[in-house]
Design a protein around this motif. Sequence first.
Motif, PDB file in Angstrom:
ATOM      1  N   ALA A 260       5.965   6.665   0.921  1.00  0.00           N
ATOM      2  CA  ALA A 260       5.133   6.942  -0.254  1.00  0.00           C
ATOM      3  C   ALA A 260       5.610   8.164  -1.024  1.00  0.00           C
ATOM      4  CB  ALA A 260       3.680   7.131   0.172  1.00  0.00           C
TER       5      ALA A 260
ATOM      6  N   HIS B 294       8.861   4.268  -6.498  1.00  0.00           N
ATOM      7  CA  HIS B 294       8.916   2.822  -6.292  1.00  0.00           C
ATOM      8  C   HIS B 294       8.696   2.106  -7.621  1.00  0.00           C
ATOM      9  CE1 HIS B 294       8.963   2.873  -1.857  1.00  0.00           C
ATOM     10  NE2 HIS B 294       8.160   3.919  -1.970  1.00  0.00           N
TER      11      HIS B 294
ATOM     12  N   HIS C 211       0.819  -1.215   0.000  1.00  0.00           N
ATOM     13  CA  HIS C 211       0.000   0.000   0.000  1.00  0.00           C
ATOM     14  C   HIS C 211       0.850   1.262   0.000  1.00  0.00           C
ATOM     15  CE1 HIS C 211      -2.936  -3.074   1.107  1.00  0.00           C
ATOM     16  NE2 HIS C 211      -3.856  -2.232   0.686  1.00  0.00           N
ATOM     17  N   ARG C 212       2.041   1.197   0.546  1.00  0.00           N
ATOM     18  CA  ARG C 212       2.942   2.342   0.446  1.00  0.00           C
ATOM     19  C   ARG C 212       3.387   2.541  -1.002  1.00  0.00           C
ATOM     20  NH1 ARG C 212       6.780   1.615   5.871  1.00  0.00           N
ATOM     21  NH2 ARG C 212       5.074   1.824   7.396  1.00  0.00           N
ATOM     22  N   ASP C 213       3.702   1.427  -1.681  1.00  0.00           N
ATOM     23  CA  ASP C 213       4.026   1.512  -3.111  1.00  0.00           C
ATOM     24  C   ASP C 213       2.854   2.096  -3.893  1.00  0.00           C
ATOM     25  OD1 ASP C 213       6.442   0.328  -2.529  1.00  0.00           O
ATOM     26  OD2 ASP C 213       5.895  -1.652  -3.279  1.00  0.00           O
TER      27      ASP C 213
ATOM     28  N   CYS D  61       0.941  12.986   0.583  1.00  0.00           N
ATOM     29  CA  CYS D  61       0.424  12.106   1.623  1.00  0.00           C
ATOM     30  C   CYS D  61       0.518  12.811   2.978  1.00  0.00           C
ATOM     31  CB  CYS D  61       1.203  10.790   1.650  1.00  0.00           C
ATOM     32  SG  CYS D  61       0.964   9.774   0.182  1.00  0.00           S
TER      33      CYS D  61
ATOM     34  N   ASN E  88       4.666  10.326  -4.113  1.00  0.00           N
ATOM     35  CA  ASN E  88       3.512  11.186  -3.853  1.00  0.00           C
ATOM     36  C   ASN E  88       3.845  12.156  -2.720  1.00  0.00           C
ATOM     37  OD1 ASN E  88       1.048  12.353  -3.300  1.00  0.00           O
ATOM     38  ND2 ASN E  88      -0.108  10.450  -3.374  1.00  0.00           N
TER      39      ASN E  88
ATOM     40  N   ALA F  29       0.344   4.026  -2.841  1.00  0.00           N
ATOM     41  CA  ALA F  29       0.114   5.441  -2.544  1.00  0.00           C
ATOM     42  C   ALA F  29       1.116   6.331  -3.254  1.00  0.00           C
ATOM     43  CB  ALA F  29       0.174   5.673  -1.035  1.00  0.00           C
ATOM     44  N   SER F  30       2.309   5.826  -3.512  1.00  0.00           N
ATOM     45  CA  SER F  30       3.338   6.647  -4.146  1.00  0.00           C
ATOM     46  C   SER F  30       3.009   7.003  -5.588  1.00  0.00           C
ATOM     47  CB  SER F  30       4.692   5.924  -4.094  1.00  0.00           C
ATOM     48  OG  SER F  30       4.717   4.817  -4.986  1.00  0.00           O
TER      49      SER F  30
END
Length: 432
Positions: free
Chosen positions: A220, A224, A189-191, A246, A243, A193-194
């Motif tokens: 994020a 990535h 989810h971090r990938d 965030c 991103n 969001a980025s």
Amino acid sequence: MTTSTDTPATPHLRHRDGRRIRPTGGQTRVLPVETPAQLCERLPLTYHAAHTVMTARHDAVRILDGRDDRLLVIAGPCSVHDRAAALDYASRLREAAAALADDLLVVMRVYVEKPRTCLGWPGLVGDPGLDGGADLGRGLAEARSLMLDIAESGLPVGCEWVNPATPAYLTDVVAWGSVGARTAASQVHRDLASGLPMPVGVKNGTDGSVQVAVDAVRAAAAPHTFLGASGAGPVSVLRTSGNPDCHVVLRGGADGPNYGAAHVRQAAELLAAAGLPARVLVDASHGNSGKQHERQHAVAEDLAVRIADGDTTVRGLLLESFLVPGRQDAGAGRQLVFGQSVTDACIGWSGTAQLLRELAGAARARRASCPRPRRAAADPGPAVLGTTPSWRGPDRVHPTPLPQYRPPPAGGRCRHRRPVPRPAGPAALRPR
């Protein structure tokens, strides 16, 4: 006709004594579904909906950065399950948002996926019939159609991203996104969001840890590269830009609420220590309300007092509200109360309208005591969208660049690169 493909079966092996070795673990059936490109072609984004989305993204980032002195308020049901009730709520919220537009930027919470602690209804995408049918193809179409209608009306929508494949179907309709408490520590989810083209709020962990949300925001913000679904459908290599928009959402946790002034200050210090801007939203529900929906009033009113006194760290709030207060259990064949949540309990519409007015008043009081930059014009026009309408087909968006000022887009960007197969054998080793 719907077909399915089973995963490759393990060969029938046997023990030395002739007994068959039974397969272990689980098995997966593969069912066909529309690609994101096909669904977006069937349910296209209109110019008016695109303008709503892009304007809200731009204004939300300005609020988060402190360049717009309004408050960002994300309000709506814990999850949407009934199209008619959601549109009824959206109509009321749109009127309230227009009346309070000088002080609030209101985004409707249209959550179509639900992470579950153990088991439960997975949301509109996963089970649109509330009967366990798990018709995801129908669920994706219903979710996109509902979001399109709300955005077309002029009210921006926000949602939580749970399944990493879902954004390919819905991203262009969503103005604000969220990564939940259960997935804040997830690298997937971090990938994701980025590369989402919108501001994304990351909630603190279910245990109350704010550091996990700060780490997620920092991760994020960086580029990535990972595997994921492209718009055309096949698995591709996705490369994101990172991103920068965030931010942290304080939602309380197992150790109690965290919306107090000391908690907000601590979150701001953690962000500063990580080299990140102090951008904080507060979720008035969940751990901050102790799962008691009526306590959202106390949380929001406490924040309104602090904001009116000049607090500029809290940039906005999240409210769980619907037409009818409380919650109900859903089930096949069960008669449901119109406009009442089937997941977490929500405050009712009258209470929501009251809280919106109080928050707007707090924003006005803060502005009077501590003048800050005002927002841009109410309707910035195509310059904010960055496009001019060039129609191709019925009410379709086909953007062309504008020569005038174009503000930086919100969120991140994601490039799709399909893996290129290399020839096998010695030919692959030949020098080019």
